[in-house]
Write a protein that holds these residues in place. Structure first.
Motif, PDB file in Angstrom:
ATOM      1  N   PRO A 517       0.816  -1.228   0.000  1.00 36.30           N
ATOM      2  CA  PRO A 517       0.000   0.000   0.000  1.00 36.30           C
ATOM      3  C   PRO A 517       0.846   1.272   0.000  1.00 36.30           C
ATOM      4  CG  PRO A 517      -0.005  -1.005   2.170  1.00 36.30           C
ATOM      5  CD  PRO A 517       0.676  -1.976   1.258  1.00 36.30           C
ATOM      6  N   ILE A 622      -2.750   4.479   5.181  1.00 34.81           N
ATOM      7  CA  ILE A 622      -2.807   3.948   3.811  1.00 34.81           C
ATOM      8  C   ILE A 622      -3.675   4.857   2.939  1.00 34.81           C
ATOM      9  CG2 ILE A 622      -3.635   2.042   2.370  1.00 34.81           C
ATOM     10  CD1 ILE A 622      -2.942   0.153   4.652  1.00 34.81           C
ATOM     11  N   CYS A 623      -3.161   5.175   1.756  1.00 37.01           N
ATOM     12  CA  CYS A 623      -3.939   5.964   0.794  1.00 37.01           C
ATOM     13  C   CYS A 623      -4.905   5.042   0.055  1.00 37.01           C
ATOM     14  CB  CYS A 623      -3.008   6.651  -0.200  1.00 37.01           C
ATOM     15  SG  CYS A 623      -1.843   7.803   0.561  1.00 37.01           S
ATOM     16  N   LYS A 624      -6.161   5.490  -0.061  1.00 35.90           N
ATOM     17  CA  LYS A 624      -7.173   4.651  -0.702  1.00 35.90           C
ATOM     18  C   LYS A 624      -7.813   5.382  -1.870  1.00 35.90           C
ATOM     19  CE  LYS A 624      -8.188   2.068   3.519  1.00 35.90           C
ATOM     20  NZ  LYS A 624      -9.228   1.616   4.485  1.00 35.90           N
ATOM     21  N   ASP A 625      -8.313   4.581  -2.851  1.00 32.33           N
ATOM     22  CA  ASP A 625      -8.966   5.177  -4.010  1.00 32.33           C
ATOM     23  C   ASP A 625     -10.419   5.494  -3.690  1.00 32.33           C
ATOM     24  OD1 ASP A 625     -10.375   2.779  -4.118  1.00 32.33           O
ATOM     25  OD2 ASP A 625      -9.156   1.938  -5.743  1.00 32.33           O
ATOM     26  N   GLY A 628     -12.446   2.910  -1.927  1.00 31.84           N
ATOM     27  CA  GLY A 628     -12.002   2.470  -0.609  1.00 31.84           C
ATOM     28  C   GLY A 628     -10.935   1.396  -0.634  1.00 31.84           C
ATOM     29  N   ASN A 629     -10.418   1.102  -1.828  1.00 36.86           N
ATOM     30  CA  ASN A 629      -9.366   0.088  -1.939  1.00 36.86           C
ATOM     31  C   ASN A 629      -7.992   0.722  -1.746  1.00 36.86           C
ATOM     32  OD1 ASN A 629     -11.244  -1.989  -2.655  1.00 36.86           O
ATOM     33  ND2 ASN A 629     -11.300  -1.134  -4.733  1.00 36.86           N
ATOM     34  N   PRO A 630      -7.058  -0.004  -1.132  1.00 34.09           N
ATOM     35  CA  PRO A 630      -5.700   0.544  -0.954  1.00 34.09           C
ATOM     36  C   PRO A 630      -5.050   0.815  -2.310  1.00 34.09           C
ATOM     37  CG  PRO A 630      -6.021  -1.417   0.400  1.00 34.09           C
ATOM     38  CD  PRO A 630      -7.201  -1.337  -0.513  1.00 34.09           C
ATOM     39  N   GLU A 631      -4.369   1.942  -2.420  1.00 29.07           N
ATOM     40  CA  GLU A 631      -3.620   2.245  -3.639  1.00 29.07           C
ATOM     41  C   GLU A 631      -2.223   1.636  -3.530  1.00 29.07           C
ATOM     42  OE1 GLU A 631      -3.490   6.334  -4.709  1.00 29.07           O
ATOM     43  OE2 GLU A 631      -5.641   6.642  -4.390  1.00 29.07           O
TER      44      GLU A 631
END
Length: 738
Positions: A517, A622-625, A628-631
């Motif tokens: 992530p 964690i950065c998410k799109d 809501g999925n981890p980038e």
């Protein structure tokens, strides 16, 4: 293999011919000697064949012309007188000259030699057209060399008659001379021929388990798409005819080098072999070819033909740029209906193109009502492993192995070829495997099987003896896992493992992409703000696309610079000492200050701000799109090589195109890959996951790895003793000097 006595005579003959060639120095540079010497050697050989019947041919010519005999009837009648009634190929010379008679008229030797060449039968004349020899005759005559060279060729030392020099010895003579001429020109002799003992090994391997070809009267075809001087056709024919004199063979080939083509055709013509199936042209194909002289064919000369046995030694590591446009068109437009459906290799090595070409010419397998085919081809190490998963080379290997066509790979010793000292490999490919070989590939380590030559030939210092060939064929025929062979090394007898058997599946692997992530912190410090000026999207704000009106240009630039300053001022409203551990929180504060400043920025500029002010931080959130999925963090992205599952069936449900869907494949391997991730990756990086959409399949044949034997280094005390001994020797020598 020629005897020691024959070898000595062979070397003497080569030495004498080379002394003749040296007389060309002046009007010719050494790299140009071949233009004269190769056609003259062929001419002298034909002269030696036809000279005994010269007077009878002249008498018959006068008789048949008086009778009004013309065309094929005349050719057939004259050829019968010239070289016998049982020949199928017309070979004769109706001029009044022989080599010896050319010397009777020194002043007219140039015109007489042209007359002599024009007196040959049509196919023989075609050979000299390929040599383009008649363009050299005038040059030789004007430089006062022609008479001297012809005179030397008439000496007893240059006896090229079949009674004195067999076709096999003639082949060796050409090999050595072509090598020497190419050395002078710094060219690759390997483009033209393969050592005869390597060809014998290939032929013995191909026919090791064959029985049909030795049935009386049976027809079988033999093909070489990189024909050279025809050694592979000659040796395979010799092998078959020795055991089955009644075999009906068709010899087919194609060669793009005019000299090699001419040498091959002259050899076949003398042996009364048909040369109609020997094509002068480029096997792979050239689009809009400029070379249209001498019946050059810029494409496959045997389209839609299929062959029982095929042999080739394609050039090693040679670019296929001249053929690129033709091949890419065929690949795109025809796919598997053409020759290259599985893919194209890198532009700097076209070896695998020739193998695909040969596979396209296999007879239908016995299961499909045909006789099947067997192929032997020589490669360097590159086709074994070059190319990443999903590349052209890897896909070609995958296509061959998953279709169960790869039978065996035999590693040869180094220094076997005239122009290179590298290790080489024989691939055996077939669609008629025996039941015990199906689904399997045999690897044979033949690197121990050689003997040193008494005299090296270029880079060729090693050779295969008949015993070595027999042993390698035995290893292949036995088809044993961990098969042992007795070899001599440094005067000692050893018994290394030289044969191993593998399932087809074991050469395949999955290349999976492991993601981690993206974690970023953000801060509006002066240091990070300075990085914003380096972002291209931010820089482009103060540029203009106008080209004509300078005032408009200047206005656009000033507006852009004003916007840049407004953005910087807005960002400075944020606390420069605050370290954001959440991108989401930073974006909220960023939106607030931009809105307060009345700024609405385009997406590229927003990305530039985040890129400049953000920094990787393993402690950050964690950065998410948007879903809501981890980038994934591209800087932490890694790949893992995972063997194919033991129970997977071949061929895999995956097309060969670059954009082929992996969905069906992932269904079969997902659990297998997740187990690998759990076992090998997560203990070290618990937040990792697999991006299955990036999964690729690769195939390689790591032959050397499978036969590698670990040699432990010497003990440190032994090395220390050696160093001390050397130091003592050095001090003793220094003492003598003092």
């Amino acid at each position: 293999m020629i005897t020691n006595t024959e070898n000595s005579r062979h070397q003497d003959l080569i030495g004498f011919i080379w002394t003749i060639a040296d007389k060309l120095r002046g009007p010719y540079r050494p790299p140009q000697y071949r233009r004269v010497m190769l056609p003259l050697i062929v001419l002298r050989r034909l002269d030696a064949v036809l000279e005994p019947t010269k007077q009878a041919v002249l008498d018959a010519k006068a008789k048949y012309q008086a009778m009004g005999l013309q065309g094929e009837a005349f050719e057939k009648a004259i050829a019968k007188v010239a070289i016998g009634s049982d020949r199928q190929q017309f070979l004769y010379n109706t001029s009044e000259f022989t080599f010896q008679k050319l010397l009777d008229d020194a002043d007219g030797i140039a015109s007489n030699l042209n007359n002599y060449i024009n007196g040959f039968s049509p196919r023989a004349r075609d050979i000299f057209e390929k040599f383009d020899f008649q363009s050299e005759i005038q040059k030789l005559d004007e430089s006062n060399r022609l008479y001297l060279i012809i005179k030397d060729f008439c000496k007893p030392e240059v006896n090229l008659s079949p009674a004195q020099l067999s076709n096999l010895q003639m082949g060796y003579l050409f090999e050595e001379l072509v090598r020497k001429f190419n050395e002078q020109a710094n060219e690759e002799a390997g483009d033209h021929f393969t050592p005869r003992e390597v060809i014998r090994l290939m032929v013995n391997l191909v026919f090791c388990e064959e029985t049909d070809v030795f049935q009386q009267g049976i027809y079988r075809s033999v093909y070489d798409p990189t024909l050279g001087t025809g050694g592979m056709l000659s040796v395979s024919e010799e092998h078959i005819k020795k055991q089955n004199p009644e075999a009906n063979l068709g010899l087919f080939g194609q060669e793009y080098n005019p000299e090699s083509y001419a040498i091959c055709c002259s050899d076949l013509l003398i042996k009364d072999e048909p040369i109609d199936y020997i094509i002068y042209g480029d096997t792979l194909g050239v689009k809009n070819a400029k070379n249209k002289s001498n019946n050059f064919l810029p494409h496959d000369g045997h389209p839609d033909k299929q062959f029982h046995y095929m042999f080739a030694n394609p050039p090693f590591g040679v670019e296929w740029k001249p053929e690129q446009e033709f091949i890419e068109d065929e690949y795109k437009n025809l796919g598997f209906k053409g020759r290259f459906g599985a893919g194209l290799p890198r532009i700097n090595d076209g070896s695998l193109l020739f193998l695909q070409h040969m596979i396209s010419k296999m007879q239908p397998s016995p299961e499909n009502g045909g006789a099947g085919s067997r192929i032997a081809i020589v490669f360097n190490g590159s086709p074994l492993f070059t190319g990443d998963a999903g590349s052209g080379e890897s896909n070609i290997r995958r296509w061959i192995i998953e279709n169960d066509w790869l039978d065996a790979v035999i590693a040869l010793p180094d220094q076997m070829f005239y122009n290179t000292g590298i290790f080489t490999y024989i691939w055996l490919v077939t669609n008629k495997k025996g039941l015990h070989r199906r689904g399997k590939v045999q690897l044979i380590d033949g690197t121990h099987h050689f003997q040193k030559m008494k005299k090296s030939l270029g880079n060729k210092r090693n050779e295969l003896s008949p015993e070595h060939i027999t042993e390698l064929v035995r290893l292949y025929g036995d088809f044993k896992q961990n098969g042992i062979s007795e070899v001599q090394k440094d005067g000692q007898t050893e018994q290394p493992i030289c044969s191993k058997i593998f399932d087809n599946r074991e050469f395949g692997f999955l290349k999976i992409t492991v993601e981690r992530p993206l974690r970023l912190n953000f801060q509006v410090s002066q240091e990070r703000l300075s990085l914003l000026w380096e972002q291209s999207a931010f820089q482009n704000l103060a540029t203009t696309k106008k080209r004509k009106d300078e005032k408009v240009q200047q206005l656009e630039i000033e507006i852009g610079e004003s916007l840049q300053n407004q953005i910087i001022e807005a960002l400075q409203q944020l606390d420069e000492n605050k370290l954001y551990m959440s991108r989401n929180q930073f974006e909220k504060d960023l939106s607030r200050v931009l809105k307060n400043a009345g700024l609405k920025l385009k997406a590229p500029v927003n990305k530039a701000i985040l890129a400049a002010l953000g920094a990787a931080d393993p402690e950050a959130e964690i950065c998410k799109d948007s879903k809501g999925n981890p980038e994934p963090d591209s800087n932490l992205r890694d790949t893992e090589i995972v063997p194919l599952p033991d129970d997977i069936a071949l061929p895999l449900p995956l097309d060969y195109g670059k954009d082929a869907s992996v969905d069906e494949l992932v269904k079969l391997v997902k659990v297998h890959c997740l187990e690998y991730l759990q076992r090998e990756v997560l203990p070290h990086v618990p937040d990792a996951w697999i991006d299955f959409s990036k999964t690729k399949v690769g195939y390689e044949i790591p032959l050397n790895r499978h036969f590698y034997i670990y040699q432990p280094p010497r003990a440190l005390d032994v090395i220390e003793d050696d160093i001390k001994a050397l130091e003592s020797d050095i001090m003793a020598m220094l003492g003598e000097v003092v």
